[in-house]
Write a protein that holds these residues in place. Sequence first.
Motif, PDB file in Angstrom:
ATOM      1  N   GLY A  88       7.705 -15.769  52.240  1.00  0.00           N
ATOM      2  CA  GLY A  88       8.615 -14.658  52.501  1.00  0.00           C
ATOM      3  C   GLY A  88      10.001 -15.151  52.889  1.00  0.00           C
ATOM      4  N   ILE A  89      10.063 -16.169  53.743  1.00  0.00           N
ATOM      5  CA  ILE A  89      11.353 -16.758  54.114  1.00  0.00           C
ATOM      6  C   ILE A  89      11.995 -17.413  52.898  1.00  0.00           C
ATOM      7  N   GLN A  90      11.202 -18.151  52.127  1.00  0.00           N
ATOM      8  CA  GLN A  90      11.738 -18.852  50.958  1.00  0.00           C
ATOM      9  C   GLN A  90      12.294 -17.864  49.932  1.00  0.00           C
ATOM     10  N   LEU A  91      11.551 -16.824  49.625  1.00  0.00           N
ATOM     11  CA  LEU A  91      12.015 -15.842  48.640  1.00  0.00           C
ATOM     12  C   LEU A  91      13.255 -15.101  49.134  1.00  0.00           C
ATOM     13  N   THR A  92      13.258 -14.729  50.400  1.00  0.00           N
ATOM     14  CA  THR A  92      14.423 -14.045  50.953  1.00  0.00           C
ATOM     15  C   THR A  92      15.650 -14.948  50.904  1.00  0.00           C
ATOM     16  N   THR A  93      15.459 -16.229  51.185  1.00  0.00           N
ATOM     17  CA  THR A  93      16.559 -17.192  51.126  1.00  0.00           C
ATOM     18  C   THR A  93      17.074 -17.330  49.701  1.00  0.00           C
ATOM     19  N   LEU A  94      16.184 -17.526  48.755  1.00  0.00           N
ATOM     20  CA  LEU A  94      16.589 -17.693  47.356  1.00  0.00           C
ATOM     21  C   LEU A  94      17.291 -16.455  46.811  1.00  0.00           C
ATOM     22  N   VAL A  95      16.738 -15.298  47.085  1.00  0.00           N
ATOM     23  CA  VAL A  95      17.343 -14.060  46.595  1.00  0.00           C
ATOM     24  C   VAL A  95      18.713 -13.859  47.239  1.00  0.00           C
ATOM     25  N   SER A  96      18.845 -14.209  48.515  1.00  0.00           N
ATOM     26  CA  SER A  96      20.135 -14.076  49.192  1.00  0.00           C
ATOM     27  C   SER A  96      21.186 -14.984  48.559  1.00  0.00           C
ATOM     28  N   ILE A  97      20.835 -16.224  48.288  1.00  0.00           N
ATOM     29  CA  ILE A  97      21.767 -17.145  47.635  1.00  0.00           C
ATOM     30  C   ILE A  97      22.174 -16.601  46.268  1.00  0.00           C
ATOM     31  N   ALA A  98      21.202 -16.161  45.501  1.00  0.00           N
ATOM     32  CA  ALA A  98      21.494 -15.636  44.165  1.00  0.00           C
ATOM     33  C   ALA A  98      22.355 -14.382  44.244  1.00  0.00           C
ATOM     34  N   ILE A  99      22.077 -13.502  45.193  1.00  0.00           N
ATOM     35  CA  ILE A  99      22.869 -12.278  45.346  1.00  0.00           C
ATOM     36  C   ILE A  99      24.320 -12.622  45.665  1.00  0.00           C
ATOM     37  N   ILE A 100      24.530 -13.586  46.540  1.00  0.00           N
ATOM     38  CA  ILE A 100      25.900 -13.971  46.890  1.00  0.00           C
ATOM     39  C   ILE A 100      26.655 -14.451  45.665  1.00  0.00           C
ATOM     40  N   TRP A 101      26.063 -15.388  44.926  1.00  0.00           N
ATOM     41  CA  TRP A 101      26.762 -15.941  43.760  1.00  0.00           C
ATOM     42  C   TRP A 101      26.949 -14.910  42.657  1.00  0.00           C
ATOM     43  N   LEU A 102      25.938 -14.113  42.405  1.00  0.00           N
ATOM     44  CA  LEU A 102      26.063 -13.105  41.355  1.00  0.00           C
ATOM     45  C   LEU A 102      27.015 -11.993  41.763  1.00  0.00           C
ATOM     46  N   SER A 103      27.087 -11.700  43.055  1.00  0.00           N
ATOM     47  CA  SER A 103      28.042 -10.693  43.530  1.00  0.00           C
ATOM     48  C   SER A 103      29.472 -11.180  43.368  1.00  0.00           C
ATOM     49  N   ILE A 104      29.694 -12.452  43.642  1.00  0.00           N
ATOM     50  CA  ILE A 104      31.040 -13.011  43.434  1.00  0.00           C
ATOM     51  C   ILE A 104      31.437 -12.848  41.967  1.00  0.00           C
ATOM     52  N   LEU A 105      30.519 -13.156  41.072  1.00  0.00           N
ATOM     53  CA  LEU A 105      30.807 -12.979  39.642  1.00  0.00           C
ATOM     54  C   LEU A 105      31.052 -11.516  39.304  1.00  0.00           C
ATOM     55  N   ALA A 106      30.268 -10.622  39.891  1.00  0.00           N
ATOM     56  CA  ALA A 106      30.445  -9.193  39.618  1.00  0.00           C
ATOM     57  C   ALA A 106      31.780  -8.694  40.156  1.00  0.00           C
ATOM     58  N   ILE A 107      32.189  -9.189  41.317  1.00  0.00           N
ATOM     59  CA  ILE A 107      33.482  -8.791  41.882  1.00  0.00           C
ATOM     60  C   ILE A 107      34.615  -9.266  40.973  1.00  0.00           C
ATOM     61  N   LEU A 108      34.535 -10.516  40.534  1.00  0.00           N
ATOM     62  CA  LEU A 108      35.558 -11.032  39.623  1.00  0.00           C
ATOM     63  C   LEU A 108      35.552 -10.271  38.304  1.00  0.00           C
ATOM     64  N   ASN A 109      34.380  -9.902  37.840  1.00  0.00           N
ATOM     65  CA  ASN A 109      34.254  -9.158  36.592  1.00  0.00           C
ATOM     66  C   ASN A 109      34.774  -7.721  36.728  1.00  0.00           C
ATOM     67  N   GLY A 110      34.862  -7.222  37.953  1.00  0.00           N
ATOM     68  CA  GLY A 110      35.329  -5.860  38.184  1.00  0.00           C
ATOM     69  C   GLY A 110      36.829  -5.697  38.061  1.00  0.00           C
ATOM     70  N   MET A 111      37.528  -6.789  37.884  1.00  0.00           N
ATOM     71  CA  MET A 111      38.981  -6.722  37.714  1.00  0.00           C
ATOM     72  C   MET A 111      39.302  -6.181  36.321  1.00  0.00           C
ATOM     73  N   PRO A 112      40.565  -5.831  36.083  1.00  0.00           N
ATOM     74  CA  PRO A 112      40.942  -5.439  34.720  1.00  0.00           C
ATOM     75  C   PRO A 112      40.563  -6.552  33.732  1.00  0.00           C
ATOM     76  N   GLN A 113      40.223  -6.170  32.518  1.00  0.00           N
ATOM     77  CA  GLN A 113      39.571  -7.071  31.558  1.00  0.00           C
ATOM     78  C   GLN A 113      40.295  -8.399  31.359  1.00  0.00           C
ATOM     79  N   ARG A 114      41.600  -8.397  31.096  1.00  0.00           N
ATOM     80  CA  ARG A 114      42.313  -9.660  30.847  1.00  0.00           C
ATOM     81  C   ARG A 114      42.288 -10.552  32.080  1.00  0.00           C
ATOM     82  N   ILE A 115      42.514  -9.961  33.238  1.00  0.00           N
ATOM     83  CA  ILE A 115      42.503 -10.736  34.486  1.00  0.00           C
ATOM     84  C   ILE A 115      41.090 -11.221  34.771  1.00  0.00           C
ATOM     85  N   ALA A 116      40.102 -10.376  34.515  1.00  0.00           N
ATOM     86  CA  ALA A 116      38.710 -10.757  34.762  1.00  0.00           C
ATOM     87  C   ALA A 116      38.318 -11.975  33.929  1.00  0.00           C
TER      88      ALA A 116
END
Length: 176
Positions: A88-116
Amino acid sequence: RQRQMCIRDSYSLWYLFLLGIFVLFNIDSLWSGSVDLAHHYALAYRISEQWLLSSTPDPTLGEMNFYPRGSHIIAAIVGVFFNSTFIGIQLTTLVSIAIIWLSILAILNGMPQRIANATLLSFFLFFLVNTFILRFNLHGHEVIGNFFYSQLVAQAFLYLSLIFSMRIEKKFGELC
């Protein structure tokens, strides 16, 4: 316009797919060299054992008596499904790491298309430079050197709230 929205929405499926791949390939690995892992495990295990902690400090938990317990409750709940609080700790840790990195990508992708596109490319290039040359610690390292488990899970929730806010703003506009 409609085609662009469909392409951007399909990124969400790719993010989920990448999250699943990351978790699947790392499920049997725990990288922490810190004794803090034992303390977090003790608290999560105690929660999974009793599901209610008394208000009086337990001397066997030491400083964990005063530690935020939200992430440990999540680990205990996840651990029930796998019959292991440690998983449970391991899965929560892994999912948290993945969420952080994928969220950063999603935030960058949320910019206007050329800037993104330019930002995502720059981000990827800086990531490669860091991986092979600079070697700075990035998100996820906080569980290797010191097992900052609660902080990592809190960061993941923060990034998820940013993504949620971006979706709300995109759908309903600004509230103020």
